[in-house]
Motif scaffolding. Structure first.
Motif, PDB file in Angstrom:
ATOM      1  N   PHE A  21      30.942  42.997  36.732  1.00  0.00           N
ATOM      2  CA  PHE A  21      31.345  41.702  36.198  1.00  0.00           C
ATOM      3  C   PHE A  21      32.094  40.888  37.256  1.00  0.00           C
ATOM      4  N   PRO A  22      31.487  39.811  37.780  1.00  0.00           N
ATOM      5  CA  PRO A  22      32.132  39.006  38.826  1.00  0.00           C
ATOM      6  C   PRO A  22      33.007  37.909  38.236  1.00  0.00           C
ATOM      7  N   GLN A  23      34.137  38.268  37.731  1.00  0.00           N
ATOM      8  CA  GLN A  23      34.972  37.340  36.971  1.00  0.00           C
ATOM      9  C   GLN A  23      35.595  36.262  37.853  1.00  0.00           C
ATOM     10  N   THR A  24      35.650  35.034  37.317  1.00  0.00           N
ATOM     11  CA  THR A  24      36.305  33.929  38.024  1.00  0.00           C
ATOM     12  C   THR A  24      37.333  33.205  37.177  1.00  0.00           C
ATOM     13  N   SER A  25      37.278  33.337  35.852  1.00  0.00           N
ATOM     14  CA  SER A  25      38.176  32.585  34.974  1.00  0.00           C
ATOM     15  C   SER A  25      39.578  33.169  34.987  1.00  0.00           C
ATOM     16  N   SER A  26      40.541  32.348  34.555  1.00  0.00           N
ATOM     17  CA  SER A  26      41.934  32.779  34.587  1.00  0.00           C
ATOM     18  C   SER A  26      42.609  32.788  33.224  1.00  0.00           C
ATOM     19  N   GLY A  27      42.019  32.124  32.233  1.00  0.00           N
ATOM     20  CA  GLY A  27      42.670  32.005  30.941  1.00  0.00           C
ATOM     21  C   GLY A  27      41.821  32.499  29.791  1.00  0.00           C
TER      22      GLY A  27
END
Length: 328
Positions: free
Chosen positions: A172-178
């Motif tokens: 999972f290449p996550q980019t979100s912060s919230g």
């Protein structure tokens, strides 16, 4: 598969229950206790996100392993949990005791029985008024939008109650912060065509005096922006072709009177409008060309993510390998 075999499968796996937490002292103890009762062999981790109340003490008293993430935002916490914790199966649930933690074993069994990569606890209102009207409408609208754009495998896209396979978490290449993290999780599964499922689970209100951290409008707009950004990243040809089509329609509307006048009189009386229409037409063509180029890039990136995903064994493969090792 009978209940004995199901329980055996769970105990053969390393199950990690992971709870992102911010100021949930009133609820976290019950969530941890319910998870421990439903999944006795699981390790329960609480990741505290700068709480100012007694969340950490409550979680430790309940028997959880407590860790911290200093960067504020649920997305940062999930990124840290996925990176730090090594397990075969991951159960993620919010620490506010609104989800039915006591049925976590049912979600895990669903994942194992059908060899899935993600199971979502789709919220079913258990108490009248538990699901705030603004949140309910926003979830319905955003889930419907994602169904139209990416696929219709989910009924509750924004649920914070999910079970994952190891291959999902580690690819999972996550980019979100919230709070938009749930949107990113959903679209990741849809874009890689992962086997997924929903399981209806009860949803109840928070205890009296405990306020939700979700800001209906602010977080709703952030989720909407995330959807549009992921659409641009994952489906650039569709996105830029749509933009190009809109520009081409605008150029046509501006250009038709000029062409009509030229055919009738042989004159072009409105040079600025003609130049504008020509410029917009060129931009429309460039937009479509950008979509074609980026689509090639996206396909290569998707293939790379798919190969990373396939590098990690499936749930069934992990269970069979453990059984073969035990038999030897």
């Amino acid at each position: 598969m009978d209940d004995t075999n199901k329980q055996q499968d769970i105990t053969e796996l390393r199950v990690a229950a992971i709870i992102p937490c911010f100021n949930e002292a009133a609820c976290i103890g019950q969530v941890v206790a319910d998870l421990k009762a439903a999944l006795p062999s699981a390790e329960v981790y609480v990741y505290d996100n700068n709480s100012t109340d007694a969340t950490i003490d409550s979680a430790r008293r309940a028997g959880a392993i407590v860790r911290t993430e200093s960067r504020q935002g649920k997305g940062f916490v999930v990124r840290r949990m996925f990176a730090d914790i090594e397990a075969d199966t991951y159960v993620m649930i919010d620490g506010d005791n609104t989800y039915e933690a006591a049925v976590a074993d049912k979600l895990v069994n669903k994942l194992l029985d059908e060899n899935l990569d993600m199971v979502t606890g789709a919220r079913v209102e258990h108490q009248a008024g538990a699901y705030r009207p603004g949140h309910k409408f926003g979830n319905w609208m955003l889930t419907g939008l994602v169904k139209q754009l990416f696929g219709d495998d989910f009924d509750d896209m924004l649920s914070g109650y999910r079970v994952f396979s190891r291959r999902f978490v580690k690819s999972f290449p996550q980019t979100s912060s919230g709070f938009e993290i749930e949107t990113e999780l959903t679209i990741h599964a849809l874009e890689l065509r992962m086997p997924v499922a929903d399981v209806p689970t009860a949803f109840q209100d928070r205890p009296a005096g405990d306020e939700s951290k979700l800001r209906t409008f602010a977080d709703g707009f952030r989720i909407l922006f995330t959807i549009s950004n992921l659409l641009k990243q994952e489906q650039p040809l569709r996105t830029f072709s749509f933009i190009g089509l809109l520009l081409l329609v605008l150029a046509t509307i501006l250009g038709i009177p000029i062409v009509t006048t030229f055919v009738e009189t042989g004159l072009v009386p409105r040079f600025p409008t003609a130049i504008l229409a020509t410029g917009i037409s060129i931009i429309a063509f460039l937009s479509f060309t950008c979509g074609l180029i980026l689509d090639t890039v996206t396909r290569g990136r998707t293939e790379a993510k798919r190969m990373r995903y396939l590098d990690v064994p499936s749930m069934q493969a992990i269970i069979e390998a453990r059984r073969a090792a035990a038999a030897d």
